[in-house]
Every structure is written in C-alpha cells, then in structure tokens.
Design a protein around this motif. Structure first.
Motif, PDB file in Angstrom:
ATOM      1  N   SER A   1     101.659  39.460  -5.912  1.00 37.22           N
ATOM      2  CA  SER A   1     102.893  40.005  -5.808  1.00 37.22           C
ATOM      3  C   SER A   1     103.345  40.780  -6.967  1.00 37.22           C
ATOM      4  O   SER A   1     104.076  41.881  -6.824  1.00 37.22           O
ATOM      5  CB  SER A   1     103.991  39.086  -5.062  1.00 37.22           C
ATOM      6  N   ASP A   2     103.240  40.282  -8.045  1.00 40.26           N
ATOM      7  CA  ASP A   2     103.479  40.676  -9.479  1.00 40.26           C
ATOM      8  C   ASP A   2     102.678  42.161  -9.673  1.00 40.26           C
ATOM      9  O   ASP A   2     103.380  43.285 -10.036  1.00 40.26           O
ATOM     10  CB  ASP A   2     103.395  39.886 -10.628  1.00 40.26           C
TER      11      ASP A   2
ATOM     12  N   SER B   1     101.359  43.917  -7.167  1.00 34.40           N
ATOM     13  CA  SER B   1     102.001  44.868  -6.303  1.00 34.40           C
ATOM     14  C   SER B   1     103.216  45.621  -6.675  1.00 34.40           C
ATOM     15  O   SER B   1     103.415  46.837  -6.616  1.00 34.40           O
ATOM     16  CB  SER B   1     102.158  44.342  -4.656  1.00 34.40           C
ATOM     17  N   GLN B   2     104.111  44.778  -7.385  1.00 35.62           N
ATOM     18  CA  GLN B   2     105.266  45.197  -7.769  1.00 35.62           C
ATOM     19  C   GLN B   2     104.930  46.397  -8.989  1.00 35.62           C
ATOM     20  O   GLN B   2     105.613  47.384  -9.256  1.00 35.62           O
ATOM     21  CB  GLN B   2     106.226  44.028  -8.307  1.00 35.62           C
ATOM     22  N   ILE B   3     104.091  45.933  -9.763  1.00 33.51           N
ATOM     23  CA  ILE B   3     103.865  46.739 -10.953  1.00 33.51           C
ATOM     24  C   ILE B   3     103.110  48.032 -10.377  1.00 33.51           C
ATOM     25  O   ILE B   3     103.627  49.171 -10.894  1.00 33.51           O
ATOM     26  CB  ILE B   3     102.614  46.022 -11.924  1.00 33.51           C
TER      27      ILE B   3
ATOM     28  N   ASP C   1     103.740  49.474  -7.461  1.00 33.37           N
ATOM     29  CA  ASP C   1     104.593  50.254  -6.585  1.00 33.37           C
ATOM     30  C   ASP C   1     105.639  50.605  -7.277  1.00 33.37           C
ATOM     31  O   ASP C   1     106.302  51.876  -7.025  1.00 33.37           O
ATOM     32  CB  ASP C   1     104.677  49.426  -5.437  1.00 33.37           C
ATOM     33  N   GLU C   2     106.199  49.778  -8.228  1.00 36.82           N
ATOM     34  CA  GLU C   2     107.688  50.170  -8.801  1.00 36.82           C
ATOM     35  C   GLU C   2     107.547  50.692 -10.311  1.00 36.82           C
ATOM     36  O   GLU C   2     108.116  51.648 -10.651  1.00 36.82           O
ATOM     37  CB  GLU C   2     108.462  48.884  -8.638  1.00 36.82           C
ATOM     38  N   THR C   3     106.780  49.779 -11.158  1.00 37.82           N
ATOM     39  CA  THR C   3     107.050  49.913 -12.581  1.00 37.82           C
ATOM     40  C   THR C   3     106.184  51.156 -12.958  1.00 37.82           C
ATOM     41  O   THR C   3     106.464  51.947 -13.813  1.00 37.82           O
ATOM     42  CB  THR C   3     106.352  48.928 -13.135  1.00 37.82           C
TER      43      THR C   3
ATOM     44  N   PRO D   1     105.174  54.241 -11.406  1.00 31.53           N
ATOM     45  CA  PRO D   1     106.137  55.388 -11.381  1.00 31.53           C
ATOM     46  C   PRO D   1     107.072  55.506 -12.109  1.00 31.53           C
ATOM     47  O   PRO D   1     107.315  56.800 -12.686  1.00 31.53           O
ATOM     48  CB  PRO D   1     106.590  55.393  -9.802  1.00 31.53           C
ATOM     49  N   LEU D   2     107.849  54.488 -12.620  1.00 32.12           N
ATOM     50  CA  LEU D   2     108.927  54.623 -13.635  1.00 32.12           C
ATOM     51  C   LEU D   2     108.351  55.100 -14.924  1.00 32.12           C
ATOM     52  O   LEU D   2     109.082  55.758 -15.607  1.00 32.12           O
ATOM     53  CB  LEU D   2     109.598  53.339 -13.634  1.00 32.12           C
TER      54      LEU D   2
END
Length: 156
Positions: free
Chosen positions: A72-73, A75-77, A79-81, A83-84
């Motif tokens: 999950s971490d 995936s979060q990295i 998907d979210e981090t 692109p930021l």
C-alpha cells in the motif's frame, strides 16, 4: 531399546497405517493433518508442536500484514508522491531559470555601477582641479579689489 519395545512401536505404526487405509479419503489438507496427528505421540510433545505451529502462524500473519503495508505504501508513492515530486521539479526548474536571469541582470547592473563610479571619480578629480584653479584665480583677483573697496569705504 529392547526387542519388545521395537515390536510394540512397529505394531502401533502398523495399526495407524491400517486405520488410515480404512478411513475414507477426505480433502487433501484434512488428510495430511490427520495423518500427521496420528503419527505424533500423545502428550507434551503434541502440545509443543501445536504451540510451535501457532507461533509460526502468528509470525506468518505478521509477515503478510507487513507485506500488505509495504504494497500500500508503494502504491501510494507511485500514485501520489511521484507526480507531486515531478510537478515540484518542473516548478523548481522555472525558479532556477528566473534566478539565472536575475544573476545575469545583477552582473550587468554591477558593471554599469562600476563604470559610473569611475566616471564620478574622474569628474570629481576634474572638478577639484578646476575648482582649485578657480579658487586661486578668484582669490588672487578678488582679494586686492576687496581690500581696495574696504579702504575706500573707510576713508569716506
């Protein structure tokens, strides 16, 4: 081991095998578990094996939980981090370009200020020599006239 003890164990193993043959074939997991249970000697050893199995199952569950958290971490990295971070990199590149332009402007202004400083110093130097010459000229020319004027005023 005595010969009698070996015969008893052999007879017990034969009895277990006979029981296994007589029982209908259940699902593979149950069959393996039942066979394993039948092979174990009763008592403390069984409890130790059960406790060990329980401990291993707990650790396996913890391990699975940890891998889920990692997934999950990750995936979060992804998907979210990331692109930021990419957006911030583009933003910072724009800022770096502006800073480079500002540095070039400051260097240009510095060159102009240095040039103007040289001109001011040169003008001050020229002005001081002209001013000094004019003062000398005025002092030599104006003072005798002024003295004569004061003398005339006093005589009157």
């Amino acid at each position: 081991m005595s010969a009698g003890g070996g015969r008893e164990e052999g007879a017990a193993a034969a009895a277990v095998l006979q029981l296994l043959r007589e029982q209908p074939e259940p699902q593979a997991e149950e069959s393996g578990a039942q066979r394993f249970a039948l092979c174990l000697p009763p008592g403390e050893e069984v409890k130790e094996v059960e406790e060990t199995i329980e401990e291993m199952l707990l650790r396996l569950d913890e391990f699975c939980g940890m891998t889920d958290v990692i997934r999950s971490d990750t995936s979060q990295i992804l998907d979210e981090t990331i692109p930021l971070i990419k957006a911030k990199v583009v933003e910072m590149n724009n800022i770096y370009a502006k800073v480079d332009k500002l540095e070039a402007f400051v260097k240009m202004v510095g060159r102009h200020v240095s040039f103007l400083e040289e001109q001011v110093l040169q003008a001050e130097g020229n002005h001081s020599t002209v001013s000094h010459a004019v003062r000398k000229l005025l002092q030599s020319a104006a003072i005798p006239s002024f003295k004569n004027l004061q003398a005339k005023d006093l005589n009157v």
